[in-house]
Design an enzyme around this catalytic site. Structure first.
Site, PDB file in Angstrom:
ATOM      1  N   SER A  11       1.072  -1.214   0.160  1.00  0.00           N
ATOM      2  CA  SER A  11       0.054  -0.216   0.146  1.00  0.00           C
ATOM      3  C   SER A  11       0.646   1.177  -0.195  1.00  0.00           C
ATOM      4  CB  SER A  11      -0.948  -0.142   1.005  1.00  0.00           C
ATOM      5  OG  SER A  11      -0.208   0.369   2.762  1.00  0.00           O
ATOM      6  N   GLU A  32       6.142  -2.869  14.454  1.00  0.00           N
ATOM      7  CA  GLU A  32       6.822  -2.232  14.209  1.00  0.00           C
ATOM      8  C   GLU A  32       8.107  -1.773  15.160  1.00  0.00           C
ATOM      9  OE1 GLU A  32       3.405  -2.080  14.130  1.00  0.00           O
ATOM     10  OE2 GLU A  32       2.838  -2.047  12.334  1.00  0.00           O
ATOM     11  N   PHE A  57       1.450   3.641  13.293  1.00  0.00           N
ATOM     12  CA  PHE A  57       2.736   2.934  13.622  1.00  0.00           C
ATOM     13  C   PHE A  57       3.640   3.263  13.873  1.00  0.00           C
ATOM     14  CE2 PHE A  57      -1.202   0.440  10.968  1.00  0.00           C
ATOM     15  CZ  PHE A  57      -1.814   0.475  12.203  1.00  0.00           C
ATOM     16  N   HIS A  83      -0.201   7.785   5.239  1.00  0.00           N
ATOM     17  CA  HIS A  83      -1.393   8.188   5.515  1.00  0.00           C
ATOM     18  C   HIS A  83      -1.397   8.370   6.682  1.00  0.00           C
ATOM     19  CE1 HIS A  83      -1.610   4.213   2.925  1.00  0.00           C
ATOM     20  NE2 HIS A  83      -2.421   4.079   3.256  1.00  0.00           N
ATOM     21  N   ARG A 141      -2.267  10.120   2.704  1.00  0.00           N
ATOM     22  CA  ARG A 141      -2.624   8.655   1.317  1.00  0.00           C
ATOM     23  C   ARG A 141      -3.514   9.555   0.019  1.00  0.00           C
ATOM     24  NH1 ARG A 141      -7.222   4.878   3.394  1.00  0.00           N
ATOM     25  NH2 ARG A 141      -6.561   2.989   2.086  1.00  0.00           N
TER      26      ARG A 141
END
Lengths: 290, 281
Positions: A11, A32, A57, A83, A141
């Protein structure tokens, strides 16, 4: 250069790097904190690791790992997170981090970048890779209009004036730069000349450009897809308070969580629009001329 | 198996007593720090720094050196003592531990102390950092190895297991983790705070090569390292059964000495015990 990922490589497109360099992308799963420390270890052995995932994250979930393993160690780790902010949209508040700039700019030794569009994001990758030390770069995003040109210069630590003006200054970062330009066009129709600054480096802050804006225009509106608590508004406010105090208005998320919705709907509901920037400019001018 | 001489073992034992004396003096002088977990890891650290690690004290950042990572950062007194005795910085500097303007911070800082390879203090990050080092060593086709010492309290930390998965995914056989299994963490027995057993089985389930040894027996420590070197395709976890506060009778297995320095009277007693041990060699 190497890339570490956390089950988001498709993504955020780091998978493209793996296609070109299959041995240089390490897929570390939904882990993460481990991803950041692995990046730090790679950097300690001379690699230039880019750790890339979603902002929530890559910043909040990993904060103390970044603090201890990346910044305290002053290692050459580049954390690039997509994002960010409200425009993640339908995923809702869990994924819409509006606090990452605040978190990252509080860490000593951290460079914080917020590119305004695609071409500038590419320049951030190059500039971050070329400098020594930890970098956090956040972007959205959603699709954004292109407001910078591929040929424009880009230097970490330098804010760029995209449009000159003398009555008020609009300082934006990320997706809000385009809205600042839109607001400046509206203000021009009202015979208000607005300067627009793209603050793509949040830290270190370009104090000279901000100070000049305060002195020459006498009022500032900041705009960010981020909470106004410890975001760029707060950074600019403390800079001008220390040098040349002028009225300031902050357009951004007002210390609340977001919710599900389409990106544009959310920006409208939470007041991250060109109209709100124009209102901010009116408010600043009113207070200045009082 | 490579022959391990009596002379080598005697030398390591003697060096370990020297390090323990430093640990007691440093933490006493600072009136803070973590002597218990430094003493439990002392023999592992001694074996590594005085027999195994390829390091160059005159060139601490030599690119081809073996990497030692202390994940249980609070045990840095033993690391500083080993580095000083190995010649990375003057032994006298040990008394600056935890003092203002010192290169010997309360928890390890990268870039400040010659020979220190990682920053630690917040638990559970060192094994992940070691995974990054081991990946880099492999990418560059290098022979240098990575040794990471973890506490058993750190087995509580989720990130330790994230790292364990990543190390086995990539088959990092140049990585050896020592788990200093002294059974005590800050507030009590590990099995009371957060039960870890069956611990060896956990590491085996994460697809590591697992050895369980007496972490105060140099022959077993060296044999474990040799076995780790021979093991291909998997990282090795050495669960080293140790005694918190090892070497000073009144400190052994005492929860208190996780994070408490000795008093003036205790200092004398502790040093007397260690000196008697030294004299016996």
């Amino acid at each position: 250069m190497v890339v570490v990922g956390a089950d988001t490589t498709e993504s955020i497109k780091t998978i493209e790097f793996a296609k070109a360099f299959p041995d240089r992308l390490f897929q570390l799963g939904i882990a993460e904190p481990n991803m950041i420390s692995v990046a730090a270890g790679l950097a300690a052995a001379g690699k230039i690791p880019f750790a890339a995932t979603y902002s929530v994250f890559g910043s909040a979930h990993t904060y103390n790992v970044i603090r201890q393993n990346v910044a305290y160690t002053n290692l050459n780790v580049k954390i690039f997170c997509s994002h960010a902010g409200l425009t993640v949209g339908p995923d809702g508040a869990t994924h819409q981090i509006n606090e990452d700039i605040a978190l990252m700019r509080g860490i000593p030794r951290m460079t914080v970048l917020v590119p305004a569009d695609g071409p500038e994001t590419a320049k951030c990758v190059d500039a971050a890779g070329a400098m020594k030390g930890p970098v956090y770069c956040r972007f959205s995003r959603t699709n954004v209009p292109t407001v910078t040109a591929a040929g424009d210069g880009f230097t970490i630590g330098m804010a760029r004036v995209l449009r000159d003006g003398f009555d008020v200054t609009l300082i934006g970062c990320g997706i809000m730069v385009a809205r600042c330009l839109e607001a400046a066009a509206t203000l021009e129709k009202e015979r208000i000349s607005a300067r627009v600054i793209n603050l793509s480096t949040v830290k270190p802050l370009d104090l000279a450009t901000i100070d000049r804006a305060a002195r020459e225009t006498g009022g500032i509106v900041t705009a960010e897809e981020h909470t106004v608590v410890h975001g760029i508004g707060a950074a600019v406010a403390s800079a001008i308070a220390a040098n040349h105090p002028v009225p300031i208005a902050m357009v951004g998320v007002q210390d609340v969580f977001g919710e599900s919705g389409e990106a544009e709907e959310l920006l409208h509901k939470y007041g991250l629009t060109a109209e709100k920037i124009v209102e901010g400019a009116h408010d600043v001018l009113k207070r200045r001329d009082r | 198996m490579v022959e391990v001489s009596e002379q080598l073992i005697a030398g390591l034992k003697k060096k370990a007593v020297t390090l323990r004396k430093h640990i007691i003096r440093m933490t006493h002088n600072a009136q803070s720090g973590h002597p218990g977990g430094s003493m439990s890891a002392c023999d592992i650290v001694t074996a590594l720094y005085f027999h195994v690690l390829r390091v160059d004290p005159s060139n601490p950042t030599w690119p081809d050196r073996d990497r030692f990572v202390l994940s249980k950062g609070h045990a840095c007194p033993v690391w500083y003592a080993a580095l000083a005795e190995r010649g990375f910085f003057p032994v006298e500097e040990l008394m600056t531990f935890r003092k203002l303007n010192s290169r010997l911070q309360g928890h390890p800082e990268l870039g400040t102390t010659p020979g220190v390879e990682n920053a630690a203090g917040a638990e559970g990050q060192g094994l992940s950092f070691s995974v990054g080092l081991a990946l880099a060593s492999r990418m560059d086709h290098k022979a240098w190895r990575t040794y990471c010492v973890l506490g058993d309290g750190e087995q509580d930390v989720g990130q330790t297991w994230e790292a364990a998965m990543a190390a086995s995914k990539y088959g990092l056989d140049s990585l050896t983790a020592f788990i200093d299994r002294n059974g005590i963490q800050q507030e009590g027995r590990t099995e009371d705070i957060m039960p870890l057993e069956p611990l060896a089985e956990k590491w085996e389930a994460f697809n590591w090569h697992v050895l369980t040894i007496d972490g105060h027996d140099f022959r077993q420590i060296l044999a474990a390292i040799e076995e780790a070197h021979r093991t291909r395709g998997r990282p090795t976890a050495v669960i080293a059964r140790t005694v918190k506060g090892k070497g000073v009778s009144f400190m052994e297995n005492k929860i208190k000495y996780h994070g408490a320095a000795t008093s003036d009277d205790e200092l004398k007693l502790a040093l007397a015990e260690l000196e008697a041990m030294e004299a016996a060699f």
